[in-house]
Design an enzyme around this catalytic site. Structure first.
Site, PDB file in Angstrom:
ATOM      1  N   HIS A  20      44.452  51.880  31.350  1.00 25.66           N
ATOM      2  CA  HIS A  20      45.542  50.976  31.725  1.00 25.66           C
ATOM      3  C   HIS A  20      45.115  49.517  31.603  1.00 25.66           C
ATOM      4  CE1 HIS A  20      43.965  50.039  35.817  1.00 25.66           C
ATOM      5  NE2 HIS A  20      43.612  51.309  35.868  1.00 25.66           N
ATOM      6  N   ASP A  75      46.676  46.922  33.281  1.00 25.08           N
ATOM      7  CA  ASP A  75      47.002  46.075  34.424  1.00 25.08           C
ATOM      8  C   ASP A  75      45.903  46.089  35.472  1.00 25.08           C
ATOM      9  OD1 ASP A  75      47.734  48.796  34.933  1.00 25.08           O
ATOM     10  OD2 ASP A  75      48.913  48.156  36.667  1.00 25.08           O
ATOM     11  N   ASP A  86      38.056  47.896  37.229  1.00 23.22           N
ATOM     12  CA  ASP A  86      39.290  48.678  37.149  1.00 23.22           C
ATOM     13  C   ASP A  86      40.328  47.970  36.303  1.00 23.22           C
ATOM     14  OD1 ASP A  86      41.104  50.666  37.637  1.00 23.22           O
ATOM     15  OD2 ASP A  86      41.476  50.132  39.721  1.00 23.22           O
ATOM     16  N   GLU A 141      49.858  50.821  35.929  1.00 20.99           N
ATOM     17  CA  GLU A 141      49.197  51.939  36.598  1.00 20.99           C
ATOM     18  C   GLU A 141      48.991  51.658  38.079  1.00 20.99           C
ATOM     19  OE1 GLU A 141      45.829  54.325  38.205  1.00 20.99           O
ATOM     20  OE2 GLU A 141      45.958  52.141  37.962  1.00 20.99           O
ATOM     21  N   GLU A 142      48.848  50.375  38.425  1.00 21.90           N
ATOM     22  CA  GLU A 142      48.469  50.009  39.790  1.00 21.90           C
ATOM     23  C   GLU A 142      49.654  49.894  40.744  1.00 21.90           C
ATOM     24  OE1 GLU A 142      45.533  50.093  40.678  1.00 21.90           O
ATOM     25  OE2 GLU A 142      44.174  49.415  39.119  1.00 21.90           O
ATOM     26  N   GLU A 194      38.837  55.380  33.464  1.00 23.35           N
ATOM     27  CA  GLU A 194      38.710  54.917  34.846  1.00 23.35           C
ATOM     28  C   GLU A 194      37.229  54.778  35.213  1.00 23.35           C
ATOM     29  OE1 GLU A 194      40.721  53.927  37.162  1.00 23.35           O
ATOM     30  OE2 GLU A 194      42.720  54.551  36.519  1.00 23.35           O
ATOM     31  N   HIS A 225      39.258  46.772  42.966  1.00 27.20           N
ATOM     32  CA  HIS A 225      40.238  46.077  43.809  1.00 27.20           C
ATOM     33  C   HIS A 225      39.599  45.115  44.812  1.00 27.20           C
ATOM     34  CE1 HIS A 225      43.481  49.472  43.208  1.00 27.20           C
ATOM     35  NE2 HIS A 225      42.861  49.142  42.080  1.00 27.20           N
TER      36      HIS A 225
END
Length: 360
Positions: free
Chosen positions: A73, A75, A103, A133-134, A162, A336
């Site tokens: 992903h 984003d 991430d 995705e987030e 991932e 994150h």
């Protein structure tokens, strides 16, 4: 695409990670990065490009006997003073710091570089970079592709980039979120005996959680740790009112040997006598390691596979009957966080393993 930043795919995967991270792409704002990747790969004779919103698919069509899907992903979660990226050294190890380094833009960078350079891979490859995705599942770009163009996800084996410390992590736990609700009767707190306190009625539910022992479940040789946790509690009307309603929000992370229905039955058993309302759920994915291609890939990586505890989009491939694993640079526990950072050696190792396996 003329105004999109230029990506120099001759740069190392570490340098390319920095370049990609510096193109801010918080969920919903992936267009600039998707444009940049599309521009960098356009015109390459070995790739067929398909654009779907802010998702990009690049396919080889070489007539190979098997097809591998490699996805990631674009984003990130919101930036918090952690862009542009920066480098540091600690006891001889080099780190790249910044939003998305873990991430999962390091994995994206490796995939983009290999997509450009592997003109004659051993397998046909479908490279997928997708949006959203987030955030809420209904916005997920991979889910959109699966619904609108499922043929683009078809393959014999899938790898999701991932973060996994550049070690294979098989499958993923499922997730179930419920609200445990109680009802009471309002009254003035000076005459509490005239009411029924809905918050107090949650006490047995909280006690059940405090006494709960989560299971560790072995699935296809990997041990998945489960968890049943209170993640929110609400109730109350005013500082002098006995509340007539209260809600305990509970998240169950369950091993991929269970369906959502089985997970819900377990939660209802734990909270017997309470109203239990499902607010969110997603199936897990079995490890995907029994397929011959998966075993071959694990051997190429050269490390013992581990379970993936968090939910990832491998579950979308699993639902289509495609064995899938997680494999990408970065420590998932740093995803994150404001000090998000990746060891550059893991980026290099991830590229090495994928390149070696895809060209053997």
């Amino acid at each position: 695409m003329s105004s999109s930043p230029l990506l120099d795919l001759s740069r190392s995967s570490v340098e390319l990670t920095a370049d990609i991270c510096n193109i801010e792409s918080v969920s919903g704002n992936e267009k600039t990065l998707a444009d940049a990747i599309e521009s960098a790969l356009s015109g390459m004779a070995h790739l067929e490009l398909i654009r779907n919103g802010n998702a990009l698919v690049a396919k080889t069509n070489l007539g190979r006997a098997q097809r591998v899907v490699i996805a990631g992903h674009l984003d990130t979660v919101p930036v918090n003073n952690n862009l542009p990226v920066r480098y540091s050294e600690d006891e001889g190890a080099e780190w790249l710091w910044g939003r998305g380094t873990v991430d999962m833009k390091a994995g994206v960078a490796v995939a983009v570089k290999l997509a450009a350079e592997l003109t004659e891979p051993t397998y046909d490859i479908t490279w997928i970079w997708y949006d959203n995705e987030e955030v809420a599942s209904e916005l997920n770009g991979l889910g959109r592709l699966a619904a609108q163009s499922p043929e683009l996800l078809h393959g014999d084996f899938a790898i999701l980039g991932e973060p996994s410390n550049s070690t294979v992590e098989g499958g993923c736990n499922g997730t179930l979120r419920v609200e445990v609700r109680t009802q009471g009767v309002r009254a003035h707190s000076a005459r509490a005996w005239k009411g029924e306190n809905a918050i107090h009625k949650l006490a047995p539910a909280l006690a059940a959680l405090a006494e709960y022992s989560p299971a560790t479940v072995t699935v296809d040789g990997l041990e998945y740790r489960e968890g049943l946790s209170a993640v929110g509690i609400s109730g109350g009307v005013a500082g002098n009112v006995i509340p007539d309603a209260a809600t305990l929000t509970v998240n169950y992370r369950f091993a991929p040997d269970k369906s959502v229905e089985q997970a819900l039955a377990h939660v209802q058993e734990v909270f017997a006598g309470f109203e239990v309302v499902v607010t969110d759920s997603a199936e897990g994915a079995r490890p995907g390691l029994t397929a011959a291609l998966a075993q071959d890939f694990v051997a190429a990586v050269g490390a013992e596979p581990l379970p993936k505890y968090g939910w990832t989009d491998v579950a979308r491939f699993s639902a289509l009957g495609i064995p899938a694993v997680n494999f990408g640079p970065g420590d998932p526990s740093l995803a994150h966080t404001d000090d998000e950072r990746v060891l550059t050696s893991q980026i290099v190792e991830c590229e090495r393993a994928l390149r070696s396996w895809l060209t053997k």
